[in-house]
Design an enzyme around this catalytic site. Structure first.
Site, PDB file in Angstrom:
ATOM      1  N   HIS A  70       4.229  51.037  24.393  1.00  0.00           N
ATOM      2  CA  HIS A  70       4.058  49.942  25.654  1.00  0.00           C
ATOM      3  C   HIS A  70       4.899  49.404  26.146  1.00  0.00           C
ATOM      4  O   HIS A  70       5.448  49.275  27.412  1.00  0.00           O
ATOM      5  CB  HIS A  70       4.423  48.661  24.802  1.00  0.00           C
ATOM      6  N   LYS A  98      14.632  35.455  25.794  1.00  0.00           N
ATOM      7  CA  LYS A  98      13.408  35.219  24.788  1.00  0.00           C
ATOM      8  C   LYS A  98      12.784  33.038  24.102  1.00  0.00           C
ATOM      9  O   LYS A  98      11.881  32.591  24.428  1.00  0.00           O
ATOM     10  CB  LYS A  98      13.042  36.004  23.949  1.00  0.00           C
ATOM     11  N   HIS A 140       5.212  43.867  33.386  1.00  0.00           N
ATOM     12  CA  HIS A 140       3.992  43.917  32.965  1.00  0.00           C
ATOM     13  C   HIS A 140       2.619  44.339  33.642  1.00  0.00           C
ATOM     14  O   HIS A 140       1.574  44.479  33.404  1.00  0.00           O
ATOM     15  CB  HIS A 140       4.250  42.295  31.800  1.00  0.00           C
ATOM     16  N   HIS A 188       0.836  46.624  32.547  1.00  0.00           N
ATOM     17  CA  HIS A 188      -0.399  46.589  31.362  1.00  0.00           C
ATOM     18  C   HIS A 188      -1.346  47.202  32.364  1.00  0.00           C
ATOM     19  O   HIS A 188      -2.795  47.967  31.511  1.00  0.00           O
ATOM     20  CB  HIS A 188      -1.075  45.221  31.537  1.00  0.00           C
ATOM     21  N   ARG A 234      -7.606  26.794   7.545  1.00  0.00           N
ATOM     22  CA  ARG A 234      -6.822  25.923   9.067  1.00  0.00           C
ATOM     23  C   ARG A 234      -5.597  25.925   9.053  1.00  0.00           C
ATOM     24  O   ARG A 234      -4.771  24.833   9.688  1.00  0.00           O
ATOM     25  CB  ARG A 234      -7.329  24.836   9.250  1.00  0.00           C
ATOM     26  N   ASN A 291       7.132  38.444  31.336  1.00  0.00           N
ATOM     27  CA  ASN A 291       6.017  39.867  31.747  1.00  0.00           C
ATOM     28  C   ASN A 291       6.250  40.735  32.936  1.00  0.00           C
ATOM     29  O   ASN A 291       6.240  41.057  33.860  1.00  0.00           O
ATOM     30  CB  ASN A 291       4.441  39.089  32.151  1.00  0.00           C
ATOM     31  N   GLU A 334      11.682  46.251  26.794  1.00  0.00           N
ATOM     32  CA  GLU A 334      12.167  44.838  27.176  1.00  0.00           C
ATOM     33  C   GLU A 334      13.061  44.209  26.958  1.00  0.00           C
ATOM     34  O   GLU A 334      13.697  43.372  27.226  1.00  0.00           O
ATOM     35  CB  GLU A 334      11.303  44.242  25.590  1.00  0.00           C
ATOM     36  N   ARG A 350       7.248  30.797  31.283  1.00  0.00           N
ATOM     37  CA  ARG A 350       7.340  32.020  30.096  1.00  0.00           C
ATOM     38  C   ARG A 350       6.773  32.901  30.832  1.00  0.00           C
ATOM     39  O   ARG A 350       7.091  34.554  30.195  1.00  0.00           O
ATOM     40  CB  ARG A 350       5.762  31.211  28.795  1.00  0.00           C
ATOM     41  N   LYS A 356       3.251  33.784  19.590  1.00  0.00           N
ATOM     42  CA  LYS A 356       1.892  34.672  20.072  1.00  0.00           C
ATOM     43  C   LYS A 356       1.149  35.333  19.255  1.00  0.00           C
ATOM     44  O   LYS A 356       2.125  36.318  18.544  1.00  0.00           O
ATOM     45  CB  LYS A 356       2.102  34.721  21.558  1.00  0.00           C
ATOM     46  N   GLU A 406       3.036  27.643  27.756  1.00  0.00           N
ATOM     47  CA  GLU A 406       2.980  29.209  29.446  1.00  0.00           C
ATOM     48  C   GLU A 406       1.942  28.442  30.176  1.00  0.00           C
ATOM     49  O   GLU A 406       0.885  28.069  30.930  1.00  0.00           O
ATOM     50  CB  GLU A 406       1.752  30.594  28.975  1.00  0.00           C
TER      51      GLU A 406
HETATM   52  N1  GLY Z   1       5.714  38.771  25.220  1.00  0.00           N
HETATM   53  C1  GLY Z   1       5.462  37.239  26.080  1.00  0.00           C
HETATM   54  C2  GLY Z   1       5.623  36.092  25.343  1.00  0.00           C
HETATM   55  O1  GLY Z   1       5.649  36.210  24.908  1.00  0.00           O
HETATM   56  O2  GLY Z   1       5.576  35.467  26.465  1.00  0.00           O
END
Ligand code: GLY
Length: 381
Positions: free
Chosen positions: A273, A234, A256, A260, A129, A253, A193, A249, A151, A244
């Site tokens: 990417h 960032k 993206h 994507h 956990r 993107n 990026e 946040r 993330k 998000e």
């Molecule tokens: N790569 C996008 C984020 O971390 O929100």
């Protein structure tokens, strides 16, 4: 002479703040850095064979020298196709079967690129956990993006990162020496990026001179500086909208949405990417221009920065705009199947915009194609 080292704080609330360490020679000092955040002398390194070959031993030695006891190395195969629940289960098995059992104070060390960081982070988020973990990114892309912000996750069915959790690391150690073993194309991909951070927040990154893989040795301070500036953006965005929830946040993107779709249309095999994001940023700039949101001069700046960093900026002719459009409704930022785009009002001023009509997207992609023909931007495939 030792290259400069620097840090960027990630000031999250409730004692979850952490530091991003960027520099040369950091792996040799990892043990000392990590004792400051570890809750016990037990650490498990999760990585992949090609990375372990170069960097597991120095990391283990550094951990041992700082008092960590026999840090184990657990491996899983390299490649996005192993970013799965099956890999996750096999890593949990390996943790379960370690001769010395681990407990909740054990520190997981994610050593590698974005896939390692996401998978090892998700294992850390779930096993017992929740275990503490640190990110030791070994690709430019991971250093400036995926290792920061918590993330974690795996791909599931057709969805990239569909199953996962927010779980913040206790520290990030970006040792630029590890980039020396990175193929130049991977390095360039990370620059996609970096350009993105330039568009959304930091004009200096957009105006940056060309950065090449050779700079890791010849001018490490240049590489450290672009990583630092990217991490500042960032960290700032993540701290303002960690989960998000406010839409902020989502500005990470930029480029993206089409990026994507391009990756998906080509089954993640054709573009790195950052290459897909290079093309996607030009698409977003063109869509913004046809909508009257992005001034022509800003579109030109985005396009020039993409070219400067030797990233592709054109959609290959064999990929139909309609194919991309069909994929947009599946984008994670889509609302009720309608794609949303992050568009630039100016450099450093971007906005997540919804309700963008199909006709506008097609007009933007047509503008992009017309510019590609006249500017003869080469496709990288
Ligand atoms: N790569 C996008 C984020 O971390 O929100």
């Amino acid at each position: 002479m030792k290259a400069a080292m620097t840090t960027v704080p990630v000031p999250l609330s409730a004692g979850r703040d952490y530091t991003i360490h960027i520099g040369s020679g950091l792996l040799a000092e990892a043990g000392a850095t990590l004792t400051a955040v570890a809750r016990s002398s037990r650490a498990i390194i999760i990585t992949q064979p090609p990375i372990a070959k170069h960097w597991a031993k120095p990391l283990q030695e550094s951990l041992c020298a700082a008092g960590f006891v026999d840090p184990d190395v657990i491996l899983f195969p390299a490649g996005e196709r192993y970013k799965t629940l099956a890999t996750m289960a096999s890593l949990c098995d390996k943790l379960y079967n370690l001769p010395r059992t681990i407990d909740r104070k054990t520190l997981v060390v994610a050593l590698g690129g974005g896939v390692v960081g996401d998978v090892a982070g998700f294992v850390a988020a779930s096993y017992l956990r929740g275990l503490d973990y640190v990110q030791v990114p070994t690709t430019l892309l991971a250093m400036v993006d995926s290792s920061i912000g918590g993330k974690t996750g795996v791909d599931f069915r057709a969805g990239k990162n569909l199953v996962g959790a927010f779980h913040q690391p206790r520290a990030v150690l970006a040792d630029v020496d590890t980039l020396r073993t990175l193929p130049p194309r991977e390095f360039r991909s990370g620059l996609g990026e970096v350009v993105k951070y330039g568009v959304i927040r930091d004009p200096a990154l957009l105006d940056a001179k060309p950065v090449r893989a050779g700079d890791i040795t010849a001018a490490p301070e240049t590489v450290i500086e672009i990583i630092r500036r990217s991490c500042v953006v960032k960290a700032d965005v993540v701290c303002a909208d960690e989960r998000e929830e406010t839409g902020l946040r989502a500005i990470l993107n930029y480029g993206h949405t089409i990026g994507h779709a391009l990756e998906s249309a080509t089954h993640y095999r054709r573009f790195k990417h950052g290459e897909a994001i290079g093309i996607g940023m030009v698409s977003a700039a063109c869509i913004g221009e046809v909508l009257g949101v992005t001034p022509t001069a800003v579109r030109e700046k985005v396009q020039a920065a993409v070219q400067t960093q030797q990233l592709p900026g054109c959609i290959p002719n064999d990929i139909e705009p309609d194919t991309l459009l069909a994929l947009l409704g599946r984008d994670k930022k889509a609302e009720d199947g309608v794609a949303r785009f992050v568009l630039a009002h100016a450099v450093g001023d971007v906005e997540l915009m919804g309700q963008i009509r199909k006709e506008s997207v097609l007009a933007g992609l047509a503008l992009q194609q017309s510019l590609c023909t006249s500017a003869r931007i080469e496709e990288i495939s």
